[in-house]
Design a protein around this motif. Structure first.
Motif, PDB file in Angstrom:
ATOM      1  N   SER A 156       0.860  -1.303  -0.022  1.00 50.43           N
ATOM      2  CA  SER A 156       0.070   0.134  -0.048  1.00 50.43           C
ATOM      3  C   SER A 156       0.872   1.227   0.009  1.00 50.43           C
ATOM      4  CB  SER A 156      -0.923  -0.056   1.263  1.00 50.43           C
ATOM      5  OG  SER A 156      -0.292   0.205   2.282  1.00 50.43           O
ATOM      6  N   LYS A 157       1.960   1.386   0.713  1.00 44.54           N
ATOM      7  CA  LYS A 157       2.900   2.371   1.034  1.00 44.54           C
ATOM      8  C   LYS A 157       3.728   2.494  -0.484  1.00 44.54           C
ATOM      9  CE  LYS A 157       1.898   4.188   4.633  1.00 44.54           C
ATOM     10  NZ  LYS A 157       1.343   5.561   4.868  1.00 44.54           N
ATOM     11  N   ALA A 158       4.071   1.429  -1.256  1.00 40.83           N
ATOM     12  CA  ALA A 158       4.805   1.301  -2.523  1.00 40.83           C
ATOM     13  C   ALA A 158       3.874   2.009  -3.670  1.00 40.83           C
ATOM     14  CB  ALA A 158       5.112  -0.022  -2.793  1.00 40.83           C
ATOM     15  N   ALA A 159       2.569   1.710  -3.628  1.00 40.37           N
ATOM     16  CA  ALA A 159       1.675   2.316  -4.354  1.00 40.37           C
ATOM     17  C   ALA A 159       1.840   3.896  -4.497  1.00 40.37           C
ATOM     18  CB  ALA A 159       0.322   1.911  -4.238  1.00 40.37           C
ATOM     19  N   VAL A 160       1.970   4.241  -2.749  1.00 41.63           N
ATOM     20  CA  VAL A 160       1.886   5.726  -2.796  1.00 41.63           C
ATOM     21  C   VAL A 160       3.112   6.323  -3.356  1.00 41.63           C
ATOM     22  CG1 VAL A 160       1.860   7.618  -0.935  1.00 41.63           C
ATOM     23  CG2 VAL A 160       0.273   5.470  -0.580  1.00 41.63           C
TER      24      VAL A 160
END
Length: 249
Positions: A156-160
């Motif tokens: 989820s943070k890699a997507a951000v």
């Protein structure tokens, strides 16, 4: 020469009543920025607003459950015209893949990824229309450091982090800067409650041999929203104390 700094700026900070978000809210308010502090706990929100006022700043509390898209859009509408957006709110479940339920996966992506996406979609076009604005996304070193647990959170943070670069490309030419800040382990009530004394052990693994403090991340955000950082855009700044060399001794 840096562009002139807009006066009487307003910042919406998600997850502003605790940890890094709270430190960011106080830092920006100390700089004369009107803070819209998002959170889920009205009591903590009122306390933060009171503290900021006592320090000579200006703040207003806004509440929303970021797991619901309608509430995220309502938050954007309630915020109105903002010059700064700090996407800080985040949730995590450090479980293995088999132990991560569909509900947990969806909730992490809703808060950590979809909420920033919807807020940027709602607020960035108006920033671009005015010709200035800054968006800071608080990510995590979990986005780039694979681990045997917490895959959903890291994803989820890699997507951000990818969205950070995409938004800089989309809005940068119209005066909106988009930057990510990727902290390593930071001493917050949430991390301490989850990891206990292991928080300190995590800190010893970096070159500073200590865990980070919320104010240290807030100082970075404070710099990034200032005109002095006007040439920084579309990148993710890592604040993790320094990674040990992978080379053998």
């Amino acid at each position: 020469m840096t562009p002139s700094q807009p006066h009487h700026r307003t910042a919406l900070i998600t997850g502003a009543t605790a940890g890094i978000g709270r430190a960011v809210a106080r830092q920006l308010a100390a700089d004369g920025i009107h803070v819209l502090a998002h959170g889920r706990d009205p009591e903590r929100g009122a306390q933060l607003v009171k503290e900021i006022a006592a320090e000579g700043g200006s703040a207003r509390f806004l509440t929303a459950d970021l797991t619901g898209s309608a509430e995220v859009l309502a938050l954007a509408a309630a915020a109105g015209e903002v010059d700064i957006l700090v996407n800080n709110a985040g949730i995590y479940a450090f479980t293995g893949t088999a132990d991560t339920t569909a509900e947990s996966f969806d909730r992490q992506f809703a808060v950590n990824t979809r909420a920033p996406f919807l807020l940027v979609g709602a607020l960035a076009p108006a920033m671009a229309g005015r010709g200035h604005g800054v968006i800071v996304n608080i990510t995590s070193t979990a986005a780039t450091s694979p681990a045997p647990i917490g895959a959903a959170y890291g994803a989820s943070k890699a997507a951000v982090e990818l969205l950070t670069r995409s938004w800089a490309t989309e809005f940068g030419a119209r005066g909106v800067r988009v930057i990510g800040v990727s902290p390593g382990p930071v001493r917050t009530a949430g991390t301490t409650a989850m990891l206990g004394d292991n928080v300190e052990l995590l800190g010893r693994a970096n070159l500073r041999e200590r865990i980070g403090e919320p104010d240290e991340i807030a100082h970075i955000v404070r710099f990034l929203v200032d005109a002095d950082s006007g040439y920084i855009n579309g990148t993710v700044i890592v604040a993790n104390g320094g990674e040990p060399s992978a080379l053998p001794a």
